[in-house]
Every structure is written in C-alpha cells, then in structure tokens.
Design a protein around this motif. Structure first.
Motif, PDB file in Angstrom:
ATOM      1  N   ARG A 190      12.220 -10.965   1.508  1.00  0.00           N
ATOM      2  CA  ARG A 190      13.462 -10.905   0.743  1.00  0.00           C
ATOM      3  C   ARG A 190      13.720  -9.460   0.323  1.00  0.00           C
ATOM      4  N   ASP A 191      14.967  -9.039   0.473  1.00  0.00           N
ATOM      5  CA  ASP A 191      15.383  -7.689   0.079  1.00  0.00           C
ATOM      6  C   ASP A 191      16.308  -7.821  -1.119  1.00  0.00           C
ATOM      7  N   THR A 192      15.833  -7.358  -2.281  1.00  0.00           N
ATOM      8  CA  THR A 192      16.638  -7.444  -3.500  1.00  0.00           C
ATOM      9  C   THR A 192      17.452  -6.192  -3.752  1.00  0.00           C
ATOM     10  N   GLY A 193      17.368  -5.215  -2.867  1.00  0.00           N
ATOM     11  CA  GLY A 193      18.077  -3.964  -3.054  1.00  0.00           C
ATOM     12  C   GLY A 193      17.143  -2.882  -3.565  1.00  0.00           C
ATOM     13  N   ALA A 194      16.681  -3.026  -4.784  1.00  0.00           N
ATOM     14  CA  ALA A 194      15.772  -2.035  -5.363  1.00  0.00           C
ATOM     15  C   ALA A 194      14.339  -2.245  -4.907  1.00  0.00           C
ATOM     16  N   THR A 195      13.988  -3.485  -4.593  1.00  0.00           N
ATOM     17  CA  THR A 195      12.613  -3.787  -4.190  1.00  0.00           C
ATOM     18  C   THR A 195      12.611  -4.624  -2.922  1.00  0.00           C
ATOM     19  N   LEU A 196      11.444  -4.678  -2.298  1.00  0.00           N
ATOM     20  CA  LEU A 196      11.233  -5.506  -1.114  1.00  0.00           C
ATOM     21  C   LEU A 196      10.094  -6.472  -1.395  1.00  0.00           C
ATOM     22  N   GLN A 197      10.301  -7.732  -1.016  1.00  0.00           N
ATOM     23  CA  GLN A 197       9.249  -8.730  -1.139  1.00  0.00           C
ATOM     24  C   GLN A 197       8.606  -8.905   0.235  1.00  0.00           C
ATOM     25  N   ILE A 198       7.328  -8.545   0.310  1.00  0.00           N
ATOM     26  CA  ILE A 198       6.607  -8.495   1.579  1.00  0.00           C
ATOM     27  C   ILE A 198       5.785  -9.768   1.741  1.00  0.00           C
ATOM     28  N   ALA A 199       5.957 -10.426   2.877  1.00  0.00           N
ATOM     29  CA  ALA A 199       5.213 -11.659   3.157  1.00  0.00           C
ATOM     30  C   ALA A 199       3.889 -11.362   3.849  1.00  0.00           C
ATOM     31  N   THR A 200       3.881 -10.438   4.805  1.00  0.00           N
ATOM     32  CA  THR A 200       2.656 -10.112   5.538  1.00  0.00           C
ATOM     33  C   THR A 200       2.580  -8.611   5.758  1.00  0.00           C
ATOM     34  N   GLY A 201       1.352  -8.115   5.921  1.00  0.00           N
ATOM     35  CA  GLY A 201       1.144  -6.710   6.246  1.00  0.00           C
ATOM     36  C   GLY A 201       0.485  -5.908   5.156  1.00  0.00           C
ATOM     37  N   LEU A 202       0.464  -6.392   3.914  1.00  0.00           N
ATOM     38  CA  LEU A 202      -0.099  -5.638   2.805  1.00  0.00           C
ATOM     39  C   LEU A 202      -1.137  -6.458   2.061  1.00  0.00           C
ATOM     40  N   GLU A 203      -2.001  -5.758   1.366  1.00  0.00           N
ATOM     41  CA  GLU A 203      -2.979  -6.363   0.479  1.00  0.00           C
ATOM     42  C   GLU A 203      -2.767  -5.815  -0.932  1.00  0.00           C
ATOM     43  N   GLU A 204      -3.297  -6.554  -1.894  1.00  0.00           N
ATOM     44  CA  GLU A 204      -3.101  -6.153  -3.292  1.00  0.00           C
ATOM     45  C   GLU A 204      -3.707  -4.780  -3.590  1.00  0.00           C
ATOM     46  N   SER A 205      -4.783  -4.425  -2.904  1.00  0.00           N
ATOM     47  CA  SER A 205      -5.493  -3.182  -3.201  1.00  0.00           C
ATOM     48  C   SER A 205      -4.970  -1.985  -2.413  1.00  0.00           C
ATOM     49  N   ASP A 206      -4.003  -2.179  -1.547  1.00  0.00           N
ATOM     50  CA  ASP A 206      -3.490  -1.063  -0.743  1.00  0.00           C
ATOM     51  C   ASP A 206      -2.772  -0.049  -1.625  1.00  0.00           C
ATOM     52  N   ARG A 207      -2.936   1.239  -1.238  1.00  0.00           N
ATOM     53  CA  ARG A 207      -2.220   2.319  -1.913  1.00  0.00           C
ATOM     54  C   ARG A 207      -1.025   2.697  -1.037  1.00  0.00           C
ATOM     55  N   VAL A 208       0.152   2.309  -1.495  1.00  0.00           N
ATOM     56  CA  VAL A 208       1.372   2.475  -0.715  1.00  0.00           C
ATOM     57  C   VAL A 208       2.068   3.755  -1.161  1.00  0.00           C
ATOM     58  N   VAL A 209       2.500   4.565  -0.190  1.00  0.00           N
ATOM     59  CA  VAL A 209       3.264   5.772  -0.502  1.00  0.00           C
ATOM     60  C   VAL A 209       4.625   5.352  -1.053  1.00  0.00           C
ATOM     61  N   LYS A 210       4.931   5.827  -2.236  1.00  0.00           N
ATOM     62  CA  LYS A 210       6.146   5.390  -2.917  1.00  0.00           C
ATOM     63  C   LYS A 210       7.401   5.848  -2.200  1.00  0.00           C
ATOM     64  N   LEU A 211       7.399   7.054  -1.670  1.00  0.00           N
ATOM     65  CA  LEU A 211       8.588   7.622  -1.029  1.00  0.00           C
ATOM     66  C   LEU A 211       8.239   7.957   0.417  1.00  0.00           C
ATOM     67  N   ALA A 212       8.704   7.145   1.335  1.00  0.00           N
ATOM     68  CA  ALA A 212       8.460   7.398   2.756  1.00  0.00           C
ATOM     69  C   ALA A 212       9.421   8.476   3.252  1.00  0.00           C
ATOM     70  N   ASN A 213       8.907   9.406   4.060  1.00  0.00           N
ATOM     71  CA  ASN A 213       9.750  10.468   4.603  1.00  0.00           C
ATOM     72  C   ASN A 213       9.253  10.847   5.976  1.00  0.00           C
ATOM     73  N   ALA A 214      10.042  11.709   6.645  1.00  0.00           N
ATOM     74  CA  ALA A 214       9.745  12.067   8.026  1.00  0.00           C
ATOM     75  C   ALA A 214       8.547  12.990   8.153  1.00  0.00           C
ATOM     76  N   GLU A 215       8.082  13.605   7.065  1.00  0.00           N
ATOM     77  CA  GLU A 215       6.931  14.495   7.139  1.00  0.00           C
ATOM     78  C   GLU A 215       5.626  13.734   7.353  1.00  0.00           C
ATOM     79  N   LEU A 216       5.631  12.448   7.051  1.00  0.00           N
ATOM     80  CA  LEU A 216       4.408  11.673   7.189  1.00  0.00           C
ATOM     81  C   LEU A 216       4.149  11.335   8.639  1.00  0.00           C
ATOM     82  N   SER A 217       2.912  11.333   9.023  1.00  0.00           N
ATOM     83  CA  SER A 217       2.513  10.969  10.377  1.00  0.00           C
ATOM     84  C   SER A 217       1.177  10.249  10.314  1.00  0.00           C
TER      85      SER A 217
END
Length: 421
Positions: free
Chosen positions: A382-409
C-alpha cells in the motif's frame, strides 16, 4: 558747417587677437624631474599590489581549500542517514461499499387457474408464516374433482363386478376338477375353466389398480384445490401486490400476485479484496453505515462468505447480517461496511523517500553489517503517499537508507550519519 563737421575724426579700432588665444595666460609648464616619475611609479605599483592582495589571493586560497576538501571527500565514505522499518499492526480497517438485501424474498405465483375472489393484504403489511393472502375461485378444477370422484365410483363398481366373476370362475373350476376324473367333463373344458378363472382374477387386480389411480387423481385435485388459498411462505413484509378482485390468473409463473421480503435481519453484501480475503472469519463483527442515518451505525456480524474470488474484481462476496427490528434499513439501500481484518502477513512501513525505482523494479537500499550498500527488491502492499507499506523484502532489523539517490551503488562503502534507534 565747420570743417570739423565735414571731416570727422578717424574711428579707433581694438587690436585684433589671434584665433588660438584663450583670453588668459597659461602658467608655465611644470618641469617633471626623474625623481617625481619614480615616485609616481612606486605609488601605482603599490595600488595595484594592494588590489591584487585584496581580490585574487582570497579567491585562490578558497579554491585551493575547496580542491583539498573535494580530494578529501573523494577518499572518504559517503555519509547516509538510515532508519529501521516500522512494524505495523496486523489489523487493517476497511470501509467497503455494499447493498442491503432481504434475508428472504419471494414472488408468489398462482398454482391453479381461476378468478381472484378476494385479496386480504396490501403493500407494507406485515404477514406471518401461513397467513392467508388471497383466495381464487377454480370452477374448472371443481368440475375435474367431481369427475374424478364419479370415475372412482365407476371403478369401485367395476371392482365388485370383477370380484363376482372371479368367484364364479373359481367355483366352476372346482366342479370341473371333480368331474374330469369321473369322465363327466373333458380335459378341454377343465382347461377353459382354469383360463377363465385366471382372467377373472386379473380383472380384479385391474379394477383395484384403477381404483388406486382414481384415488391418486382425486388427491392431486384436492391438493391443487388447496392452492386456491394463497398463504405466506414465511413471515415478512408485502412489498408488491399485482392482483385485483375478479382478475383471471393462470397457473404458472406468468402472473405474479405478491412479493414478500423478510427484512429482520437484513443482509449486506460486500466484496472483500484479495489481500485480506483469507482473514475473513464467520461471526466477525462489522459496522454498517447508511447516509440516511448519519452518526447511527448498525452493528452486524459476518454470516458467511462465498469462499472464492470473483474472476473480474478479485474480491470475495461476503454476507454481513444486521438486525433490523424497527425496519430502518430498507431493501436496496446503499451501505458502507466497516470491518477490521487481520492481515495474513507482516507489514513494514518505510518513508516514500527510501524507494529506489529503476529498470530492475522497486528496491530499497539497506546498509549491511559491513557498512556497505545492498539493494533488495520489495513488494509494496500500500502506498499512502508519505509512507510505503512493504509486504515482502525487508526485515525488522534492516537499516534502510532514508533518502535513496543516484550516488548509491551496490557494494558501496558508506558512513552512518544518524542511525534511527
């Protein structure tokens, strides 16, 4: 006239000035000495040096500092801000459109042909099960019933006749059986009497079967005659009446007489989306709202589900049963059903800025234990606009980059700026 008047004195003229005369005398030109020239040159050089020191040198120093900073940053790891996904509650509140339908509804048709003698209920009347609604005169059926009774009497007389013939044949057969051994009667006559006795016995059986058939026919006509009295099959409300006294009605479904609906309780049908359809349980609470009664919700429960998804809408038809003792909920009303259903899987929430979308699909960047970037594919529920509700692909302990950008590889070393506890 005097000689003076005749010879006036000669006019005096001012002296003529040259064309380049300024009208005043210029001062004598200054004599520039070599010492003065050297002094002026020194002053000019000093002014230019001051200007150079004021404008150029600070810029050069700033550029050198910037180059040094860039070189330092090129050798340093990229600094990123990370956070951990938020675990959402497994319960999901849903507001679904629905339609109010009666618990039971039927159209009453005539079972016999005839003329309406009288009707006893009209639209809006409350009826009970078995209550008389109308009566139909059936003259043709009455004549058929009288004819069947006459045929029954005829069959009964035929049975008496057949029994008498059977008894006579049996008596004659006994006599011939005694006369043949004595030679008074021939064997042929005995055989004839035996055959006649068998025929008469069969005639009795046929007569009995005819009587049984006539009795069944009479019972059928009596049952049809009972349908001349139209009664309510269940308790409910008369929603339609389409007959009048004296109207000719024909047996079958061509002439509707009444429509009856049971509206306490009522049923509200809603379509449950596929993602939460497995979570629907019978007896789960539901709240029904209609715009005609704002602020007055109606409490109901899930009565049953279809157990299958519609191929076109990917929703499961579900029945919510709602008590309706005062009749406020009318059949056909548009309603909204509010249900709280547990999600069949865990849902994590991240900011929408963490989404990285490219030709490989939807992904988010997570920081591994070695402080390197790893892109993991995700499924957005579900996409609420400000947030995304993820069903699969992540775990509670994962450290997610808050701002994704093109510099990341993939595999890039990064430095954690401010990890979210």
């Amino acid at each position: 006239m005097t000689p003076r008047d005749e010879h006036p004195a000669a006019e005096t003229h001012p002296p003529v000035q040259p064309a380049d005369d300024l009208g005043f005398d210029l001062p004598a030109p200054a004599i520039v000495t070599p010492i003065r020239l050297i002094a002026v040159g020194l002053i000019a050089v000093g002014v230019l040096g001051a200007a150079f020191a004021t404008a150029y040198l600070p810029r050069r120093s700033a550029r050198i500092a910037l180059e040094q900073g860039v070189k330092a940053q090129e050798g340093a790891a990229l600094r990123v801000e990370v956070l951990t996904p938020k675990v959402l509650s497994s319960d999901r509140a849903m507001l679904l459109p629905g339609s109010v339908q009666p618990l039971e509804e039927t159209v009453i048709y005539p079972r016999v042909s005839g003329y309406v003698r009288k009707w006893l209920v009209d639209i809006g009347d409350k009826v009970t099960e078995g209550q008389l609604l109308a009566e139909v005169d059936t003259p043709e059926l009455d004549m058929e019933l009288a004819q069947a009774r006459a045929q029954l009497a005829q069959a009964s007389a035929g049975l008496v006749k057949a029994q008498a013939s059977r008894d006579l044949s049996k008596s004659l057969l006994k006599r011939y059986q005694a006369l043949v051994p004595e030679g008074v009667a021939s064997q042929q006559e005995l055989d004839q009497r035996q055959g006649q006795a068998s025929v008469d016995e069969a005639s009795v059986t046929v007569a009995q079967a005819t009587i049984a058939a006539q009795n069944a026919n009479i019972q059928r006509l009596r049952d049809l005659k009972a349908f001349a009295r139209l009664v309510a099959p269940f308790a409910g409300t008369v929603t339609s009446r389409t007959i009048e006294r004296g109207a000719l009605v024909t047996a079958g479904n061509g002439t509707p007489l009444f429509r009856i609906a049971a509206t306490d309780p009522v049923r509200v049908f809603v379509g449950i989306p596929q993602d939460v359809a497995p979570s629907v349980k019978v007896s789960a609470p539901a709240e029904i709202k209609v715009r005609e009664f704002p602020g007055q919700p109606f409490q109901g429960t899930v009565a049953r589900t279809s157990g299958a998804l519609d191929a076109a809408t990917r929703t499961m038809n579900t029945e919510v049963r709602v008590p309706n003792p005062d009749g406020k909920l009318l059949v056909g009303m548009y309603a909204e059903a509010s249900l709280t259903l547990p999600s069949p899987h865990r849902v994590l929430e991240v900011p929408a800025t963490a989404l990285y979308s490219d030709s490989r699909g939807l992904r988010v960047a997570i920081v591994t234990a070695e402080n390197t970037i790893h892109f993991t594919p995700i499924t957005v529920e579900r996409d609420t606009g400000a947030t995304l509700q993820i069903a699969t692909g992540l775990e509670e302990s994962d450290r997610v980059v808050k701002l994704a950008n093109a510099e990341l590889s993939e595999g890039m070393a990064v430095e954690i700026l401010s990890p979210n506890p």
